[in-house]
Design a protein around this motif. Structure first.
Motif, PDB file in Angstrom:
ATOM      1  N   VAL A   1     -40.147 -21.084  10.130  1.00  0.00           N
ATOM      2  CA  VAL A   1     -41.534 -20.602  10.126  1.00  0.00           C
ATOM      3  C   VAL A   1     -42.440 -21.738  10.594  1.00  0.00           C
TER       4      VAL A   1
ATOM      5  N   GLY B   1     -46.712 -22.725  11.878  1.00  0.00           N
ATOM      6  CA  GLY B   1     -48.100 -22.270  11.873  1.00  0.00           C
ATOM      7  C   GLY B   1     -48.666 -22.450  13.276  1.00  0.00           C
ATOM      8  N   GLY B   2     -49.667 -23.317  13.392  1.00  0.00           N
ATOM      9  CA  GLY B   2     -50.314 -23.525  14.688  1.00  0.00           C
ATOM     10  C   GLY B   2     -49.596 -24.504  15.599  1.00  0.00           C
ATOM     11  N   GLY B   3     -48.471 -25.063  15.148  1.00  0.00           N
ATOM     12  CA  GLY B   3     -47.689 -25.968  16.004  1.00  0.00           C
ATOM     13  C   GLY B   3     -48.387 -27.298  16.266  1.00  0.00           C
ATOM     14  N   SER B   4     -49.306 -27.702  15.363  1.00  0.00           N
ATOM     15  CA  SER B   4     -50.079 -28.924  15.633  1.00  0.00           C
ATOM     16  C   SER B   4     -49.466 -30.169  15.002  1.00  0.00           C
ATOM     17  N   ASN B   5     -48.289 -29.984  14.377  1.00  0.00           N
ATOM     18  CA  ASN B   5     -47.616 -31.160  13.805  1.00  0.00           C
ATOM     19  C   ASN B   5     -46.143 -31.166  14.191  1.00  0.00           C
TER      20      ASN B   5
ATOM     21  N   LYS C   1     -57.612 -23.036   9.909  1.00  0.00           N
ATOM     22  CA  LYS C   1     -58.390 -23.887   8.984  1.00  0.00           C
ATOM     23  C   LYS C   1     -59.882 -23.806   9.308  1.00  0.00           C
TER      24      LYS C   1
ATOM     25  N   CYS D   1     -53.184 -23.991  10.865  1.00  0.00           N
ATOM     26  CA  CYS D   1     -53.465 -22.887   9.943  1.00  0.00           C
ATOM     27  C   CYS D   1     -53.280 -23.308   8.490  1.00  0.00           C
TER      28      CYS D   1
ATOM     29  N   GLY E   1     -54.715 -33.618   5.330  1.00  0.00           N
ATOM     30  CA  GLY E   1     -55.988 -34.150   4.858  1.00  0.00           C
ATOM     31  C   GLY E   1     -56.349 -35.454   5.521  1.00  0.00           C
TER      32      GLY E   1
ATOM     33  N   ARG F   1     -64.687 -37.654  14.505  1.00  0.00           N
ATOM     34  CA  ARG F   1     -63.306 -37.452  14.984  1.00  0.00           C
ATOM     35  C   ARG F   1     -63.275 -37.397  16.509  1.00  0.00           C
TER      36      ARG F   1
HETATM   37  C1  LIG Z   1     -55.721 -33.637  17.276  1.00  0.00           C
HETATM   38  C2  LIG Z   1     -55.003 -33.551  15.959  1.00  0.00           C
HETATM   39  C3  LIG Z   1     -55.549 -34.133  14.838  1.00  0.00           C
HETATM   40  C4  LIG Z   1     -54.899 -34.057  13.593  1.00  0.00           C
HETATM   41  N1  LIG Z   1     -55.483 -34.635  12.506  1.00  0.00           N
HETATM   42  C5  LIG Z   1     -54.878 -34.515  11.302  1.00  0.00           C
HETATM   43  C6  LIG Z   1     -55.488 -35.084  10.135  1.00  0.00           C
HETATM   44  O1  LIG Z   1     -56.566 -35.658  10.181  1.00  0.00           O
HETATM   45  N2  LIG Z   1     -54.829 -34.955   8.946  1.00  0.00           N
HETATM   46  C7  LIG Z   1     -53.635 -34.302   8.841  1.00  0.00           C
HETATM   47  O2  LIG Z   1     -53.102 -34.198   7.724  1.00  0.00           O
HETATM   48  N3  LIG Z   1     -53.043 -33.767   9.933  1.00  0.00           N
HETATM   49  C8  LIG Z   1     -53.622 -33.855  11.147  1.00  0.00           C
HETATM   50  N4  LIG Z   1     -53.021 -33.310  12.250  1.00  0.00           N
HETATM   51  C9  LIG Z   1     -51.665 -32.701  12.128  1.00  0.00           C
HETATM   52  C10 LIG Z   1     -51.675 -31.185  11.877  1.00  0.00           C
HETATM   53  O3  LIG Z   1     -52.820 -30.592  12.415  1.00  0.00           O
HETATM   54  C11 LIG Z   1     -51.602 -30.848  10.375  1.00  0.00           C
HETATM   55  O4  LIG Z   1     -50.402 -31.322   9.799  1.00  0.00           O
HETATM   56  C12 LIG Z   1     -51.672 -29.319  10.179  1.00  0.00           C
HETATM   57  O5  LIG Z   1     -51.930 -29.059   8.827  1.00  0.00           O
HETATM   58  C13 LIG Z   1     -50.422 -28.572  10.606  1.00  0.00           C
HETATM   59  O6  LIG Z   1     -50.733 -27.193  10.546  1.00  0.00           O
HETATM   60  P1  LIG Z   1     -50.036 -26.139  11.517  1.00  0.00           P
HETATM   61  O7  LIG Z   1     -50.474 -24.794  11.122  1.00  0.00           O
HETATM   62  O8  LIG Z   1     -50.257 -26.521  12.929  1.00  0.00           O
HETATM   63  O9  LIG Z   1     -48.502 -26.354  11.093  1.00  0.00           O
HETATM   64  P2  LIG Z   1     -47.213 -26.545  12.043  1.00  0.00           P
HETATM   65  O10 LIG Z   1     -47.365 -27.814  12.826  1.00  0.00           O
HETATM   66  O11 LIG Z   1     -46.935 -25.315  12.801  1.00  0.00           O
HETATM   67  O12 LIG Z   1     -46.078 -26.735  10.921  1.00  0.00           O
HETATM   68  C14 LIG Z   1     -46.053 -27.874  10.103  1.00  0.00           C
HETATM   69  C15 LIG Z   1     -44.883 -27.736   9.117  1.00  0.00           C
HETATM   70  O13 LIG Z   1     -45.127 -26.678   8.213  1.00  0.00           O
HETATM   71  C16 LIG Z   1     -44.120 -25.662   8.291  1.00  0.00           C
HETATM   72  N5  LIG Z   1     -44.830 -24.381   8.117  1.00  0.00           N
HETATM   73  C17 LIG Z   1     -45.962 -23.982   8.752  1.00  0.00           C
HETATM   74  N6  LIG Z   1     -46.405 -22.809   8.244  1.00  0.00           N
HETATM   75  C18 LIG Z   1     -45.537 -22.456   7.272  1.00  0.00           C
HETATM   76  C19 LIG Z   1     -45.457 -21.352   6.363  1.00  0.00           C
HETATM   77  N7  LIG Z   1     -46.373 -20.370   6.350  1.00  0.00           N
HETATM   78  N8  LIG Z   1     -44.418 -21.311   5.486  1.00  0.00           N
HETATM   79  C20 LIG Z   1     -43.499 -22.299   5.459  1.00  0.00           C
HETATM   80  N9  LIG Z   1     -43.514 -23.366   6.294  1.00  0.00           N
HETATM   81  C21 LIG Z   1     -44.527 -23.445   7.183  1.00  0.00           C
HETATM   82  C22 LIG Z   1     -43.464 -25.866   9.652  1.00  0.00           C
HETATM   83  O14 LIG Z   1     -42.117 -25.425   9.677  1.00  0.00           O
HETATM   84  C23 LIG Z   1     -43.555 -27.383   9.795  1.00  0.00           C
HETATM   85  O15 LIG Z   1     -42.522 -28.015   9.064  1.00  0.00           O
HETATM   86  C24 LIG Z   1     -53.654 -33.375  13.495  1.00  0.00           C
HETATM   87  C25 LIG Z   1     -53.100 -32.784  14.654  1.00  0.00           C
HETATM   88  C26 LIG Z   1     -53.774 -32.848  15.854  1.00  0.00           C
HETATM   89  C27 LIG Z   1     -53.177 -32.171  17.069  1.00  0.00           C
END
Ligand SMILES: Cc1cc2nc3c(=O)[nH]c(=O)nc-3n(C[C@H](O)[C@H](O)[C@H](O)COP(=O)(O)OP(=O)(O)OC[C@H]3O[C@@H](n4cnc5c(N)ncnc54)[C@H](O)[C@@H]3O)c2cc1C
Length: 306
Positions: free
Chosen positions: A63, A65-69, A110, A134, A144, A216
């Motif tokens: 699973v 979310g937004g693929g940002s990590n 978010k 997300c 955070g 930021r």
């Molecule tokens: C420009 C930029 C700036 C950023 N700044 C910060 C910052 O200041 N602080 C910070 O903490 N992070 C930051 N990040 C990293 C990222 O945005 C965060 O970690 C974010 O919370 C990841 O959310 P996502 O929905 O993209 O999760 P994803 O990257 O899609 O997934 C992250 C992890 O969660 C798991 N996952 C996702 N959704 C679910 C679900 N519903 N159930 C079970 N597992 C799930 C995935 O398998 C993966 O292991 C930044 C990224 C970018 C690109």
């Protein structure tokens, strides 16, 4: 990988399905090879049944979310990738107005959550300003900044267990860590309850958010694809400083570069592969370890085969 016909039929019934879908379309790095099957459910409640059917066929389910990590291998991901993201304010409700408690679906962006809370005069969630992705991904990552983490406002989560049951679970102190909340393996986050406060001055809360976003934009290389900070800060150190002091500012492998603006970001300059980014991560780790004897642990989730 050949997908079982019955399983495909089930997925088509519950949502949209893309086969051999490039993960580059779903990561903020804009890299990553094909997922065998990319599934977006109409209603995540189906995921219990989907996981059970997949397990019977020996097919793995991941699973996102937004693929940002995420850093996804150029070889892609075998099995099913379920995307839980892209929902707006319709996925948020006030769960208890006396208690300032909001419920947000895991798929809610978010940004939408922050906007919803600001408009209703809440505070405590301003640290979400500028965080991509997300709610579900934020919960798993305990995302955070120095101004706050998800675990500061998250009280309870709604999950699907690996047995396919929908459960609610309170967040306890032992689940909380820096850049991660500990859940049992295979748990899928469906949503979370967030306790906020009523802002004494809602306009000030909005001003704080605007200031954070400006700051930021000033400090982060947002003009390039990235996954934000690549490494966690080791105890007593700032990763960006270690990387900078190791002389790695601007260091490049293929299309991947240690950002000159913020050295804990590795950016895709336009033609990076995931392998370029991965090799640069390893190079940075080796150099920092050699120079300072400090191990940098990636914050970014590395998925697939490298
Ligand atoms: C420009 C930029 C700036 C950023 N700044 C910060 C910052 O200041 N602080 C910070 O903490 N992070 C930051 N990040 C990293 C990222 O945005 C965060 O970690 C974010 O919370 C990841 O959310 P996502 O929905 O993209 O999760 P994803 O990257 O899609 O997934 C992250 C992890 O969660 C798991 N996952 C996702 N959704 C679910 C679900 N519903 N159930 C079970 N597992 C799930 C995935 O398998 C993966 O292991 C930044 C990224 C970018 C690109």
């Amino acid at each position: 990988m050949e997908m079982n016909k019955r399983l495909l039929y089930l997925l088509h019934r519950y949502g949209s399905v893309l086969l051999d879908e490039p993960m580059a379309n779903h990561t903020t790095y804009k890299t990553g090879g094909p997922a065998d099957c990319f599934f977006v459910p109409k209603d995540p409640a189906c995921l219990g049944e989907v996981c059970e059917a997949s397990a019977k066929e020996g097919i793995s389910v991941l699973v996102i979310g937004g693929g940002s990590n995420l850093l996804v291998s150029d070889k892609g991901i075998r099995g099913i990738v379920v995307a839980l993201c892209g929902e707006g304010e319709s996925g948020i409700r006030i769960a208890d107005s006396d208690d300032n408690l909001l419920y947000a679906d895991a798929r809610v962006d978010k940004k939408a959550f922050l906007e919803f809370a600001l408009r209703r005069g809440f505070s405590g969630m301003e640290f979400l300003a500028g965080l991509p992705g997300c709610i579900g991904g934020g919960i798993v990552m305990n995302a955070g900044t120095s101004m706050g983490w998800f675990s500061d406002i998250l009280t309870r989560v709604r999950i699907i267990t690996k047995d396919g049951l929908v459960r609610e679970k309170n967040i306890s102190g032992d689940m909380i860590s820096y850049r991660g909340l500990k859940f049992e393996r295979g748990n899928i986050i469906l949503g979370g309850y967030f306790r906020l406060q009523k802002a004494e001055n809602p306009e000030e809360a909005r001003k704080r958010v605007d200031d954070i976003i400006l700051d930021r934009e000033h400090k982060h290389p947002l003009e390039y694809p990235s996954a934000g900070s690549v490494f966690k800060n080791p105890e007593g150190h700032a990763s960006w400083k270690l990387i900078n002091d190791a002389g790695l500012r601007g260091y490049t492998i293929g299309g991947a570069m240690v950002s000159e603006k913020h050295t804990n970001f590795i950016i895709n300059t336009g033609f990076a592969t995931s392998s370029d980014i991965y090799r640069l991560i390893r190079h940075v780790q080796e150099q920092v370890e050699k120079r300072f004897g400090v191990h940098l642990e990636p914050e970014v989730k590395v998925l697939g085969e490298f």
